[in-house]
Design an enzyme around this catalytic site. Structure first.
Site, PDB file in Angstrom:
ATOM      1  N   ARG A  81       0.807  -1.211   0.000  1.00 45.16           N
ATOM      2  CA  ARG A  81       0.000   0.000   0.000  1.00 45.16           C
ATOM      3  C   ARG A  81       0.848   1.272   0.000  1.00 45.16           C
ATOM      4  O   ARG A  81       0.366   2.343  -0.349  1.00 45.16           O
ATOM      5  CB  ARG A  81      -0.956  -0.018   1.200  1.00 45.16           C
ATOM      6  CG  ARG A  81      -2.294   0.526   0.861  1.00 45.16           C
ATOM      7  CD  ARG A  81      -3.439   0.242   1.833  1.00 45.16           C
ATOM      8  NE  ARG A  81      -3.194  -0.440   3.049  1.00 45.16           N
ATOM      9  CZ  ARG A  81      -3.048   0.159   4.242  1.00 45.16           C
ATOM     10  NH1 ARG A  81      -3.066   1.474   4.333  1.00 45.16           N
ATOM     11  NH2 ARG A  81      -2.873  -0.559   5.320  1.00 45.16           N
ATOM     12  N   TYR A 135     -16.350  14.230 -17.639  1.00 42.79           N
ATOM     13  CA  TYR A 135     -16.808  12.841 -17.616  1.00 42.79           C
ATOM     14  C   TYR A 135     -17.955  12.722 -16.621  1.00 42.79           C
ATOM     15  O   TYR A 135     -17.932  13.328 -15.541  1.00 42.79           O
ATOM     16  CB  TYR A 135     -15.643  11.931 -17.243  1.00 42.79           C
ATOM     17  CG  TYR A 135     -16.028  10.517 -16.909  1.00 42.79           C
ATOM     18  CD1 TYR A 135     -16.787   9.748 -17.794  1.00 42.79           C
ATOM     19  CD2 TYR A 135     -15.627   9.934 -15.718  1.00 42.79           C
ATOM     20  CE1 TYR A 135     -17.148   8.452 -17.486  1.00 42.79           C
ATOM     21  CE2 TYR A 135     -15.967   8.634 -15.405  1.00 42.79           C
ATOM     22  CZ  TYR A 135     -16.738   7.895 -16.285  1.00 42.79           C
ATOM     23  OH  TYR A 135     -17.093   6.611 -15.974  1.00 42.79           O
ATOM     24  N   ASP A 200      -7.964  17.264 -16.942  1.00 42.55           N
ATOM     25  CA  ASP A 200      -8.156  15.867 -17.342  1.00 42.55           C
ATOM     26  C   ASP A 200      -7.663  15.743 -18.777  1.00 42.55           C
ATOM     27  O   ASP A 200      -8.245  16.305 -19.699  1.00 42.55           O
ATOM     28  CB  ASP A 200      -9.634  15.495 -17.229  1.00 42.55           C
ATOM     29  CG  ASP A 200      -9.882  14.006 -17.437  1.00 42.55           C
ATOM     30  OD1 ASP A 200      -9.131  13.381 -18.226  1.00 42.55           O
ATOM     31  OD2 ASP A 200     -10.832  13.472 -16.839  1.00 42.55           O
ATOM     32  N   LYS A 225      -7.949   4.050 -20.408  1.00 40.85           N
ATOM     33  CA  LYS A 225      -8.248   4.413 -21.785  1.00 40.85           C
ATOM     34  C   LYS A 225      -6.993   4.310 -22.661  1.00 40.85           C
ATOM     35  O   LYS A 225      -6.489   3.212 -22.881  1.00 40.85           O
ATOM     36  CB  LYS A 225      -8.870   5.806 -21.831  1.00 40.85           C
ATOM     37  CG  LYS A 225      -9.993   6.027 -20.814  1.00 40.85           C
ATOM     38  CD  LYS A 225     -11.105   5.002 -20.893  1.00 40.85           C
ATOM     39  CE  LYS A 225     -12.356   5.381 -20.117  1.00 40.85           C
ATOM     40  NZ  LYS A 225     -12.220   5.445 -18.655  1.00 40.85           N
TER      41      LYS A 225
END
Length: 425
Positions: A81, A135, A200, A225
């Site tokens: 982590r 988005y 973004d 993407k």
């Protein structure tokens, strides 16, 4: 990891920097600069969740240092982590492609955005100024105040007036999802003053624009993407300066939104072909945009001035029939894969946005979003013509449109982002 390496520092060589290299070269070599010295060619995948340490005092000191600054711990890894050597390679490569000091990877793009909002809120800066469209899930996360953020929606010209003493972030997406609207990043960054600008960059990728060079302090990607590029990995990443990166690592450690090492490996592999894929798909997309523009069954085509592999278009007929009518093109949410995808934003990606807000942002009920892949342009055009015919009852042969038109690819290695509004062809 290669146990024969001379150093025990898990990240030695991974974040090696040097003289500037061309984007295509960085895409292939960044994050891999140490491999040859270790006698390796392909990056290793470290799947460990924990790591042995016989010096618990040193372990405590390294954890204290991480808690203070969020910097990667010196020495070998501690726990999955806190960080992972395979993921670190991807972070290094993406930071170099974006021209940023650092990058922090997460389990998804939404996990990455959530970490940014939590990081700003932890500093008492819960207010966000944002420009639509974004988005759909980004819009929802802000509007629903799920993380306690308060949002003011505005257009680019209203950003400066919307800022408040507790504004921690300005957020834009350019080209925007799904309308492909563009904003002048340099002008927006100027309007932000000292407030960090998050851009973004999922649609453009660093192949088309590098927002850091235009004044953005944070660059967000849904790595699912174009960065992955094959529709087989989920991930998100934020490129930024090291000061913000340290806070994001602490948020990631506390909330657990870590990127799996195998996903980090796949994303690093995806970056190596990113420039080739984006340029090839963009050339096809530009040609399809021209042909759709000439087709009488299409009411409007949106294609960004910066270029790219995304097209949005509005049809005169039933958009749902277009979705149902494709055979080669895949009717599916998401984008940026090697195969071409089509979806109806008002039904899927932006369904969660209030209909009034959605339409106000230019997302009409007849809008379709096309993510162009690497197929041959003639095969894609044949499929689109047939699907458009199914939606309008017009045979494809009666609306051949601009099937003989060709244009050169508009894509450049690093195109400026301040190019005004999209081309509404």
């Amino acid at each position: 990891m290669d146990s024969s390496a001379a150093s025990t520092h898990a990240y030695d060589g991974v974040r090696t920097s040097g003289a500037p290299r061309a984007l295509a070269t960085e895409a292939v070599h960044a994050g891999r600069d140490d491999l040859a010295r270790q006698g390796l060619h392909a990056p290793p995948i470290d799947l460990s969740t924990t790591y042995p340490s016989y010096d618990s005092r040193a372990e405590a000191a390294r954890i204290d240092a991480f808690a203070a600054t969020g910097a990667d711990p010196d020495g070998p890894p501690v726990y999955g982590r806190l960080g992972n050597p395979t993921v670190a390679r991807f972070e290094t490569a993406l930071a170099r492609l974006e021209g940023a000091e650092s990058a922090v990877a997460f389990a998804s793009g939404m996990a990455a955005l959530s970490a940014v909002l939590l990081a700003r809120a932890s500093a008492g800066l819960r207010h966000v100024v944002a420009v639509r469209p974004l988005y759909g899930c980004s819009d929802h996360l802000l509007t629903a105040r799920l993380l306690g953020s308060e949002v003011t929606w505005t257009d680019p010209a209203g950003i400066a007036d919307a800022l408040r003493p507790d504004t921690g972030l300005v957020m834009v997406e350019t080209p925007a999802n799904p309308t492909l609207a563009e904003v002048d990043l340099r002008a927006v960054a100027h309007a932000c003053g000292s407030v960090p600008l998050l851009a973004d960059n999922t649609f453009a990728t660093p192949v088309l624009q590098r927002p850091v060079e235009q004044g953005a302090r944070l660059v967000l990607h849904s790595a699912t993407k174009y960065l992955g590029g094959h529709g087989d990995v989920l991930g998100g990443v934020v490129a930024c300066d090291e000061e913000l990166a340290g806070v994001l690592r602490q948020i990631r450690f506390a909330t657990g939104g870590v990127l799996h090492p195998l996903a980090g490996y796949l994303l690093l592999r995806g970056l190596s072909t990113l420039p080739v894929r984006v340029r090839a798909a963009s050339a096809t997309a530009a040609e399809l945009a021209r042909r759709l523009t000439a087709d009488p069954r299409v009411a409007r085509v949106h294609y960004p001035r910066i270029g790219g592999a995304m097209i949005a278009f509005e049809v005169h007929g039933d958009p749902h029939e277009v979705i149902a009518g494709v055979r080669l093109i895949t009717p599916a949410v998401s984008l940026g894969s090697v195969d071409t995808l089509i979806q109806h934003p008002a039904s899927i990606s932006h369904r969660i946005v209030d209909p009034h807000d959605r339409r106000g942002a230019g997302v009409s009920d007849r809008l379709l979003r096309l993510s162009v892949g690497l197929e041959d342009v003639e095969d894609l055009w044949d499929d689109l013509r047939e699907a458009l015919g199914a939606a309008t009852g017009t045979p494809a042969t009666a609306a051949a449109g601009g099937s003989g038109v060709t244009i050169p690819s508009p894509v450049r290695a690093s195109a400026p982002s301040d190019r005004g509004e999209p081309l509404n062809l």
